[in-house]
Write a protein that holds these residues in place. Structure first.
Motif, PDB file in Angstrom:
ATOM      1  N   LEU A 273       0.633   5.133   1.023  1.00  0.00           N
ATOM      2  CA  LEU A 273      -0.105   6.017   1.902  1.00  0.00           C
ATOM      3  C   LEU A 273       0.170   7.706   1.338  1.00  0.00           C
ATOM      4  O   LEU A 273       1.323   7.759   1.236  1.00  0.00           O
TER       5      LEU A 273
ATOM      6  N   TRP B 130       0.715  -1.233  -0.113  1.00  0.00           N
ATOM      7  CA  TRP B 130      -0.138  -0.046  -0.043  1.00  0.00           C
ATOM      8  C   TRP B 130       0.892   0.968  -0.037  1.00  0.00           C
ATOM      9  O   TRP B 130       1.761   1.392   0.657  1.00  0.00           O
TER      10      TRP B 130
ATOM     11  N   ALA C 197      -5.202   5.185   1.111  1.00  0.00           N
ATOM     12  CA  ALA C 197      -4.289   4.215   0.729  1.00  0.00           C
ATOM     13  C   ALA C 197      -4.621   3.699  -0.571  1.00  0.00           C
ATOM     14  O   ALA C 197      -5.716   3.647  -0.818  1.00  0.00           O
TER      15      ALA C 197
END
Length: 208
Positions: free
Chosen positions: A31, A29, A76
């Protein structure tokens, strides 16, 4: 993914997060944090002395103050989903640069992945049971990975693929690894102590 998360690791800059689940899926992921400034209206606080006067007279509009507040929001974005092991990932760790991700699997293996292209660069086998912990050497120039298992051993691997050492002696599973600080730091600290001792001796000699 509705399966429980089995391991998680965050990048050194806090902009990457890696999560593994019992479904064998490993996700990367990215961010992103956005900061915005908004204006809000707040009622002005009145003094206690003025409350009695206000109660006697008809209530007028309460004066309001305009203030600015900073609001942050983090989103995200899933960059990649892949299967890292044949069994659930038990633990994960990133190297100091964040460019390599190590995974410890219940399939008795440890793997290293490139975090830019998401391909496996190394696969280490040797533990007789579940690999329970992984950790890179803290010095960015020392390419060594440490692994621990429920077989009670700790192993050190260089990223050329060979096992450097096997530490035995635990009667049960090793569940965590904390590598020592870089040797250069320890040497510098030791030299500082020696210098202080020499200065103390010199000071005592001068007093005599």
């Amino acid at each position: 993914d509705s399966e429980p998360v089995t391991a998680i690791a965050a990048g050194p800059c806090g902009t990457r997060v890696y999560a593994a689940s019992r479904s064998l899926a490993l996700r990367a992921w990215r961010l992103t944090t956005t900061v915005t400034t908004v204006e809000v209206e707040e009622e002005e606080e009145e003094d206690d002395d003025d409350e009695d006067e206000d109660n006697e007279e008809e209530a007028s509009e309460t004066p309001k103050l305009r203030k600015t507040k900073t609001v942050s929001a983090t989103t995200a974005e899933c960059l990649r989903v892949w299967k890292a092991h044949k069994a659930p990932v038990v633990a994960m760790a990133l190297d100091p640069s964040g460019g390599l991700l190590a995974t410890a699997g219940a399939d008795r293996s440890a793997r290293v992945f490139d975090t830019d292209a998401f391909f496996c660069t190394h696969a280490f086998h040797g533990h007789a049971g579940v690999v329970t912990a992984v950790a890179f050497h803290p010095h960015p120039k020392v390419l060594v990975l440490f692994t621990a298992g429920d077989d009670g051993t700790v192993r050190g691997w260089d990223l050329e693929g060979s096992c450097l050492a096997v530490l035995r002696g635990h009667g049960s599973a090793v569940t965590a690894l904390v590598p020592a600080p870089p040797l250069e730091v320890e040497a510098e600290e030791g030299e500082g102590e020696d210098e202080r001792k020499k200065k103390n001796k010199n000071n005592k000699g001068s007093k005599k």
